[in-house]
Design an enzyme around this catalytic site. Structure first.
Site, PDB file in Angstrom:
ATOM      1  N   ASP A   1       0.818  -1.221   0.000  1.00  0.00           N
ATOM      2  CA  ASP A   1       0.000   0.000   0.000  1.00  0.00           C
ATOM      3  C   ASP A   1       0.853   1.273   0.000  1.00  0.00           C
ATOM      4  O   ASP A   1       1.953   1.295   0.580  1.00  0.00           O
ATOM      5  CB  ASP A   1      -0.928   0.006   1.218  1.00  0.00           C
ATOM      6  CG  ASP A   1      -2.086  -0.972   1.057  1.00  0.00           C
ATOM      7  OD1 ASP A   1      -2.276  -1.470  -0.067  1.00  0.00           O
ATOM      8  OD2 ASP A   1      -2.795  -1.231   2.040  1.00  0.00           O
TER       9      ASP A   1
ATOM     10  N   HIS B   1      -0.943  10.926  -1.356  1.00  0.00           N
ATOM     11  CA  HIS B   1      -1.730  10.532  -2.507  1.00  0.00           C
ATOM     12  C   HIS B   1      -2.978  11.398  -2.612  1.00  0.00           C
ATOM     13  O   HIS B   1      -3.135  12.359  -1.875  1.00  0.00           O
ATOM     14  CB  HIS B   1      -2.123   9.052  -2.448  1.00  0.00           C
ATOM     15  CG  HIS B   1      -2.044   8.464  -1.077  1.00  0.00           C
ATOM     16  ND1 HIS B   1      -2.937   8.762  -0.069  1.00  0.00           N
ATOM     17  CD2 HIS B   1      -1.150   7.608  -0.532  1.00  0.00           C
ATOM     18  CE1 HIS B   1      -2.607   8.104   1.020  1.00  0.00           C
ATOM     19  NE2 HIS B   1      -1.527   7.410   0.785  1.00  0.00           N
TER      20      HIS B   1
END
Length: 694
Positions: A81, A345
């Protein structure tokens, strides 16, 4: 030989494999494979708190399989991740597989799509050791607090209690709110509204009392209310000022983890657990007819509201085609990410705007559909123009008193065509009269008084936290990060430090005790600003601006002193006296806290080791007419059983309310607002009214 791509969650393996195609094999580790030991501190206290990692017991077979596949692979890429936790997992995998951290072995993508994965493959990088150190520092901090403080609190209160760096300060939020509620003193007030109209016209509107002699004014008692009403009846209501304007409502930013969780609870009634599970599935991929397993939303653990320029352009074209150019802003909407955010992100958004919620309705589970629809519509709204309104505010004088009437009519729908924001009701705030349309008036015009409305009210205490509002407060105060909100709140409930009353979270008696001892002996751990500052320190480590060992050492200086003082303290929750006589030695038994709650114990321990359960009678058994007692199972769960056990086997998991079923004569049980019959063959059920309904 194929290339090996290592990921965390097995749920997204199929989706990623679909986009990688032949020549690649995707392997899922199912989370961490190395961690600190379970039964010991696992830190070298003499060597700058260096962690002693070991292979997790339940991951030995997975690691063996991973090593075997790695030997047969021409290249290994670590695609865990895109966050600190994921970076740390990649670091440990690299260590196990004897890969060089400096080699370009790490790839990351914010969404599981063909485009994102292709781009990631084109630009592999070295493992970011700053991110690894930030995760490592958090793990060490949490281990120090948990392993060092928990035994002390357990000794002071009862066995097997836990304390945690983020968990305990979150408990303090809940306890402090409960104290506010308990200490709250309601104040009387009488809101006054005038029902007005123009002379010789039937259209009525409402104006609320706001001022007296130009200053803010509130009617505080009945005597004052009577005096105000009497004066209002003797004077004309005259239009003093009319303010017309075009107001706008700006679209909200796209979701981050916390705002998605809040909206899901407030709008959809989904718990944190349900929201997290649904979001994970939408991120990893769901089966869509004709498409196979497809990921629908971007990475779900984020505190950034940033949207990529590419997606902004996609959204612009989609909005133009579906709603028209009028709904597209001149420049893309840019939202400010708060300073403490990692901004690693993007915001949470749909991956494919062409896959609409209606297209997947019926193909995916209801919770997944509802959450996807929420994320989809919020993102579209965030890329649209503001909504605008024709607004009017009218000030009306009546003698020395001032009233206000407001009206607002939609001028341009803007983003509200797809999304309506949730507005929680403030019990202590007077609702303003906001008609869709007010009659045309002129300054100086005398209005007709049709009625005066008023009622006695009392200010209300602040509401208890819900899961949504607790997450919001944690985020605002910098307690924890997106990935920690759900496990923190869940742990408090599992530990019985908090409990639910409907949707509201309140501290248990045990929660109060734990919080009190922690605040007394570990003030730094329980200091909200201290906890937030520590999160900032972790961010600095992630940026390479702080050295992680130093952050831990600075923390441990004062923490060690608190540990030493607390360890030597004789501060223990005192035994409560009882009227129960010990049937072994004749002493009056005392009430003590045990693993599963309170119990009766002989004060002459260890000479006399007699203990008994505390019998709380909650009803009469329908089988044998003996008492029904509140009991605790070996797992710590509360249930209700007959005092005649084992001769009588009556048992219920929900509390008897002391009434018989009007249909069959069995006893009635209650779960939340639902009251139902214990007899499974009887269909009697009713719902208790809430405070608002009463």
């Amino acid at each position: 030989m194929s290339k090996l791509v290592v990921i965390e969650g097995i749920g997204k393996r199929e989706t990623i494999q679909k986009y990688l195609g032949d020549g690649y094999e995707v392997f899922a580790t199912k989370g961490h494979v190395r961690d600190l030991p379970v039964r010991s501190l696992g830190l070298d206290m003499e060597n700058h708190f260096e962690p002693k990692y070991e292979l997790m017991a339940d991951k030995k077979d997975i690691v063996a399989s991973l090593k075997a596949k790695a030997k047969k692979s021409e290249q290994i890429l670590l695609a865990t991740d895109p966050d600190r936790e994921g970076e740390a997992i990649s670091y440990h995998i690299a260590n196990i597989l004897e890969l060089d951290n400096k080699d370009n072995i790490r790839i990351e993508f914010n969404e599981i799509s063909k485009n994102a994965i292709t781009k990631a493959l084109e630009s592999p990088r070295a493992i970011d050791l700053n991110l690894v150190d930030a995760q490592q520092a958090r793990r060490v901090l949490d281990r120090l607090v948990g392993y060092k403080v928990s035994p002390i609190i357990s000794k002071m209160i009862k066995p097997k209690l836990s304390a945690g760096r983020v968990q305990s300060v979150t408990l303090k939020l809940v306890v402090d709110r409960e104290k506010e509620i308990r200490d709250f003193k309601p104040e009387e007030y009488w809101p006054v509204s005038a029902i007005l109209s123009k002379q010789n016209e039937s259209t009525q509107f409402s104006a609320s009392l706001q001022t007296k002699d130009g200053k803010k004014f509130k009617v505080l008692n009945e005597e004052q209310k009577n005096e105000v009403i009497n004066q209002l009846k003797q004077n004309d209501f005259v239009v003093k000022n009319i303010k017309k304007s075009v107001t706008k409502s700006n679209p909200p930013a796209p979701y981050i983890t916390s705002t998605m969780q809040q909206d899901a609870l407030n709008k959809l009634g989904m718990s944190l657990k349900q929201t997290s599970a649904a979001a994970q599935s939408l991120y990893e991929g769901v089966e869509i007819k004709g498409e196979g397993k497809t990921a629908l939303i971007t990475y779900i653990r984020t505190d950034s509201v940033r949207v990529s320029p590419q997606m902004q352009e996609v959204a612009k074209k989609f909005i133009q085609e579906k709603f028209g150019n009028d709904f597209v802003p001149e420049k893309p909407n840019i939202y400010k990410t708060k300073q403490s955010a990692q901004d690693a992100h993007e915001a949470i958004r749909p991956i494919h705007l062409e896959i609409t919620p209606e297209q997947v309705k019926g193909q995916i589970e209801p919770n997944l559909y509802k959450l996807y629809k929420l994320v989809y519509e919020r993102f579209l709204a965030s890329q649209m123009k503001p909504a605008t309104y024709n607004s009017v505010a009218i000030d009306i004088d009546c003698g020395e008193y001032g009233f206000k009437a407001t009206g607002r009519t939609p001028l341009f729908e803007g983003y509200t065509i797809v999304y309506q924001e949730y507005a929680p009701k403030d019990e202590n705030k007077e609702e303003e009269s906001e008609q869709k349309l007010l009659p045309k008036m002129d300054e100086g015009e005398v209005l007709k008084l049709n009625d005066l409305k008023t009622e006695q009210k009392f200010t209300k205490p602040p509401a208890r936290y819900t899961e949504a509002s607790l997450v919001k407060t944690m985020e605002e105060k910098g307690i924890g990060r997106p990935a920690t909100y759900v496990p923190t709140i869940t742990t408090l409930d599992k530990r019985a430090y908090t409990e639910k009353e409907g949707k509201q979270i309140k501290p248990t008696e045990l929660g109060f005790m734990v919080c009190e001892k922690l605040e007394k002996h570990f003030p730094d751990v329980m200091d909200i600003s201290f906890t937030a500052k520590m999160e900032d320190n972790l961010d600095e480590i992630a940026k390479g601006q702080e050295e992680w060992h130093k952050v831990i050492e600075d923390f441990y200086v004062d923490f060690k002193k608190e540990l030493e003082e607390a360890s030597g303290s004789k501060d223990k929750v005192p035994d409560e006296p009882s009227d129960v006589v010990c049937d072994k030695c004749g002493a009056k038994m005392v009430i003590r806290m045990g693993k599963y709650g309170k119990f009766l114990a002989c004060p002459n321990y260890p000479e006399c080791k007699n203990v008994k359960n505390i019998e709380v009678v909650v009803g009469v058994c329908p089988k044998c007419s003996k008492n029904i007692l509140e009991k605790t199972s070996h797992n710590g769960n509360k249930f209700y059983g007959c005092s005649g056990y084992p001769d009588c086997d009556f048992v219920a998991w929900d509390k008897p309310i002391g009434e018989k079923c009007p249909k069959c004569g069995d006893i009635l049980l209650q779960k939340g607002q639902r009251i139902y019959c214990h007899n499974q063959k009887c269909d009697f059920v009713k719902y208790e009214k809430t405070e608002k309904e009463l």
